[in-house]
Design a protein around this motif. Sequence first.
Motif, PDB file in Angstrom:
ATOM      1  N   VAL A  36       0.847  -1.177   0.000  1.00  0.00           N
ATOM      2  CA  VAL A  36       0.000   0.000   0.000  1.00  0.00           C
ATOM      3  C   VAL A  36       0.888   1.234   0.000  1.00  0.00           C
ATOM      4  CG1 VAL A  36      -0.988   1.304   1.937  1.00  0.00           C
ATOM      5  CG2 VAL A  36      -2.316  -0.371   0.792  1.00  0.00           C
ATOM      6  N   ILE A  37       0.587   2.170  -0.859  1.00  0.00           N
ATOM      7  CA  ILE A  37       1.424   3.366  -0.984  1.00  0.00           C
ATOM      8  C   ILE A  37       0.645   4.633  -0.681  1.00  0.00           C
ATOM      9  CG2 ILE A  37       3.019   2.306  -2.631  1.00  0.00           C
ATOM     10  CD1 ILE A  37       1.458   3.664  -4.888  1.00  0.00           C
ATOM     11  N   ASP A  38      -0.553   4.494  -0.148  1.00  0.00           N
ATOM     12  CA  ASP A  38      -1.411   5.646   0.097  1.00  0.00           C
ATOM     13  C   ASP A  38      -1.766   5.767   1.571  1.00  0.00           C
ATOM     14  OD1 ASP A  38      -3.155   7.837  -0.630  1.00  0.00           O
ATOM     15  OD2 ASP A  38      -4.827   6.452  -0.335  1.00  0.00           O
ATOM     16  N   ALA A  39      -1.255   6.809   2.211  1.00  0.00           N
ATOM     17  CA  ALA A  39      -1.506   7.000   3.640  1.00  0.00           C
ATOM     18  C   ALA A  39      -2.985   7.243   3.926  1.00  0.00           C
ATOM     19  CB  ALA A  39      -0.674   8.176   4.163  1.00  0.00           C
ATOM     20  N   ASN A  40      -3.684   7.901   3.005  1.00  0.00           N
ATOM     21  CA  ASN A  40      -5.114   8.147   3.229  1.00  0.00           C
ATOM     22  C   ASN A  40      -5.910   6.846   3.303  1.00  0.00           C
ATOM     23  OD1 ASN A  40      -4.936  10.954   3.314  1.00  0.00           O
ATOM     24  ND2 ASN A  40      -5.028  11.114   1.079  1.00  0.00           N
ATOM     25  N   THR A  41      -5.458   5.844   2.570  1.00  0.00           N
ATOM     26  CA  THR A  41      -6.161   4.559   2.588  1.00  0.00           C
ATOM     27  C   THR A  41      -6.055   3.897   3.951  1.00  0.00           C
ATOM     28  OG1 THR A  41      -5.873   4.188   0.214  1.00  0.00           O
ATOM     29  CG2 THR A  41      -6.247   2.247   1.588  1.00  0.00           C
ATOM     30  N   VAL A  42      -4.868   3.865   4.541  1.00  0.00           N
ATOM     31  CA  VAL A  42      -4.743   3.210   5.841  1.00  0.00           C
ATOM     32  C   VAL A  42      -5.442   4.015   6.929  1.00  0.00           C
ATOM     33  CG1 VAL A  42      -2.701   1.868   5.291  1.00  0.00           C
ATOM     34  CG2 VAL A  42      -2.404   4.186   6.166  1.00  0.00           C
ATOM     35  N   ARG A  43      -5.441   5.337   6.806  1.00  0.00           N
ATOM     36  CA  ARG A  43      -6.195   6.134   7.783  1.00  0.00           C
ATOM     37  C   ARG A  43      -7.693   5.850   7.645  1.00  0.00           C
ATOM     38  NH1 ARG A  43      -2.322  10.912   7.252  1.00  0.00           N
ATOM     39  NH2 ARG A  43      -1.242  10.949   9.255  1.00  0.00           N
ATOM     40  N   ARG A  44      -8.138   5.677   6.417  1.00  0.00           N
ATOM     41  CA  ARG A  44      -9.546   5.328   6.209  1.00  0.00           C
ATOM     42  C   ARG A  44      -9.868   3.985   6.855  1.00  0.00           C
ATOM     43  NH1 ARG A  44     -11.786   2.969   0.579  1.00  0.00           N
ATOM     44  NH2 ARG A  44     -13.778   2.184   1.386  1.00  0.00           N
ATOM     45  N   ILE A  45      -8.968   3.037   6.733  1.00  0.00           N
ATOM     46  CA  ILE A  45      -9.175   1.722   7.350  1.00  0.00           C
ATOM     47  C   ILE A  45      -9.328   1.865   8.858  1.00  0.00           C
ATOM     48  CG2 ILE A  45      -8.137  -0.531   7.792  1.00  0.00           C
ATOM     49  CD1 ILE A  45      -9.050  -0.077   4.911  1.00  0.00           C
ATOM     50  N   VAL A  46      -8.461   2.658   9.464  1.00  0.00           N
ATOM     51  CA  VAL A  46      -8.500   2.847  10.915  1.00  0.00           C
ATOM     52  C   VAL A  46      -9.806   3.503  11.334  1.00  0.00           C
ATOM     53  CG1 VAL A  46      -7.396   4.036  12.861  1.00  0.00           C
ATOM     54  CG2 VAL A  46      -5.989   2.906  11.115  1.00  0.00           C
ATOM     55  N   VAL A  60      -2.658  -8.687  11.922  1.00  0.00           N
ATOM     56  CA  VAL A  60      -2.041  -9.858  11.307  1.00  0.00           C
ATOM     57  C   VAL A  60      -1.499  -9.450   9.941  1.00  0.00           C
ATOM     58  CG1 VAL A  60      -2.417 -12.169  10.396  1.00  0.00           C
ATOM     59  CG2 VAL A  60      -3.566 -11.457  12.505  1.00  0.00           C
ATOM     60  N   GLY A  61      -0.212  -9.705   9.725  1.00  0.00           N
ATOM     61  CA  GLY A  61       0.393  -9.394   8.439  1.00  0.00           C
ATOM     62  C   GLY A  61       0.718  -7.933   8.242  1.00  0.00           C
ATOM     63  N   PRO A  62       1.566  -7.346   9.072  1.00  0.00           N
ATOM     64  CA  PRO A  62       1.862  -5.917   8.981  1.00  0.00           C
ATOM     65  C   PRO A  62       2.746  -5.521   7.802  1.00  0.00           C
ATOM     66  CG  PRO A  62       3.236  -6.916  10.657  1.00  0.00           C
ATOM     67  CD  PRO A  62       2.246  -7.973  10.220  1.00  0.00           C
ATOM     68  N   GLY A  63       3.497  -6.473   7.245  1.00  0.00           N
ATOM     69  CA  GLY A  63       4.349  -6.130   6.112  1.00  0.00           C
ATOM     70  C   GLY A  63       5.383  -5.081   6.467  1.00  0.00           C
ATOM     71  N   LEU A  64       5.446  -4.008   5.682  1.00  0.00           N
ATOM     72  CA  LEU A  64       6.419  -2.934   5.924  1.00  0.00           C
ATOM     73  C   LEU A  64       5.965  -1.969   7.010  1.00  0.00           C
ATOM     74  CD1 LEU A  64       7.472  -2.157   2.250  1.00  0.00           C
ATOM     75  CD2 LEU A  64       8.867  -3.238   4.013  1.00  0.00           C
ATOM     76  N   GLY A  65       4.693  -1.994   7.370  1.00  0.00           N
ATOM     77  CA  GLY A  65       4.232  -1.179   8.488  1.00  0.00           C
ATOM     78  C   GLY A  65       3.281  -0.051   8.168  1.00  0.00           C
ATOM     79  N   SER A  66       2.751   0.027   6.970  1.00  0.00           N
ATOM     80  CA  SER A  66       1.845   1.135   6.627  1.00  0.00           C
ATOM     81  C   SER A  66       0.635   1.200   7.552  1.00  0.00           C
ATOM     82  CB  SER A  66       1.363   1.008   5.181  1.00  0.00           C
ATOM     83  OG  SER A  66       2.370   1.345   4.276  1.00  0.00           O
ATOM     84  N   LEU A  67      -0.073   0.098   7.675  1.00  0.00           N
ATOM     85  CA  LEU A  67      -1.244   0.076   8.546  1.00  0.00           C
ATOM     86  C   LEU A  67      -0.838   0.137  10.010  1.00  0.00           C
ATOM     87  CD1 LEU A  67      -4.282  -0.207   8.994  1.00  0.00           C
ATOM     88  CD2 LEU A  67      -3.998  -2.684   8.848  1.00  0.00           C
ATOM     89  N   THR A  68       0.256  -0.490  10.351  1.00  0.00           N
ATOM     90  CA  THR A  68       0.743  -0.486  11.733  1.00  0.00           C
ATOM     91  C   THR A  68       0.906   0.940  12.249  1.00  0.00           C
ATOM     92  OG1 THR A  68       2.007  -2.472  11.175  1.00  0.00           O
ATOM     93  CG2 THR A  68       2.522  -1.391  13.269  1.00  0.00           C
ATOM     94  N   LEU A  69       1.542   1.786  11.455  1.00  0.00           N
ATOM     95  CA  LEU A  69       1.774   3.168  11.862  1.00  0.00           C
ATOM     96  C   LEU A  69       0.455   3.926  12.011  1.00  0.00           C
ATOM     97  CD1 LEU A  69       4.831   3.882   9.550  1.00  0.00           C
ATOM     98  CD2 LEU A  69       4.888   3.629  12.045  1.00  0.00           C
ATOM     99  N   ALA A  70      -0.482   3.683  11.105  1.00  0.00           N
ATOM    100  CA  ALA A  70      -1.782   4.346  11.207  1.00  0.00           C
ATOM    101  C   ALA A  70      -2.544   3.885  12.447  1.00  0.00           C
ATOM    102  CB  ALA A  70      -2.606   4.061   9.950  1.00  0.00           C
TER     103      ALA A  70
END
Length: 348
Positions: A36-46, A60-70
Amino acid sequence: MSTSPAPDALLGPADVRELAAALGVRPTKQRGQNFVIDANTVRRIVRTADVRPDDVVVEVGPGLGSLTLALLEAAERVTAVEIDDVLAGALPATVAARMPERAERFALVHSDAMRVTELPGPAPTALVANLPYNVAVPVLLHMLETFPSIERTLVMVQAEVADRLAAAPGSRVYGVPSVKANWYAEVKRAGAIGRKVFWPAPNVDSGLVSLVRRSEPIKTTASRREVFAVVDAAFAQRRKTLRAALAGWAGSAPAAEAALVAAGVSPQARGEALTVEEFARIAEHGGSAEHGESAGSAEHAGNTEGAGNTEHAGNTGNFERAGNSGSVEHVEHVEHVEHVENKEPGQK
């Protein structure tokens, strides 16, 4: 003193590519990796997950951390489950570098999600995850069963799998995942995610599914194992009437008919028409002990009957790399898979 993270703490397109290059991680078709390369998308998820300041979130499955940080922006604490050696090794450093003020609120569990039976720190109150699509349903059900403290869940899965999870009785896509998810929670579709927010762009669409745990368990004298055994048997031959489909479970077709009549269910009905409560009533009226034992072993696996056992789907699986992290190297419990196509990315 404020502990709010810096405005640029989340990962953008350049950050994702830079991290991937530094780690020697290249998105591959084989692993279904899409970042995922879009910060707005992970903020929307949160936001959609309704993450609250006092929540303890498991990812589960944080990968590089995009969602984790959000998630760390919004929650009290985040515990991430990651199976990949390289990504698990790098994520704590990414959190420390981009959100040093929140680093102590983060914990990493380097493990196969299907093997996780306990988590460090307080019990989780929410599950937010971009699940690997080939095992999305087993992982989801395993987490809901293993951690009853999880009240709210939001998962991102292949759009087709999202439809199956949220399907109602009578729907063409209603099946094992629908019934088993509904055993634990009220389930609904919570939005769609397009392809352009990923690098590389996947060949399938993704969907969000919200699950809010039932305030009261299903009222039944049957165990979860017994109920899930009936569900597995009913959908293993979904085109047959329940009298025929449950013959193996009950020991014979006449025994299946007797159990159905006792439960107030027509022997001529099919599994796709029944609610989870009706499956529970059937389970209360027996079934061969031998079959109940074996079929029940699919209790958390989710007997995906083709709902998500499509390795292509993912490809948007984890918020950054679909279908890998938190990933599951073994799914021991799936027994009756009604139709598993195991497609490659983009296959129809």
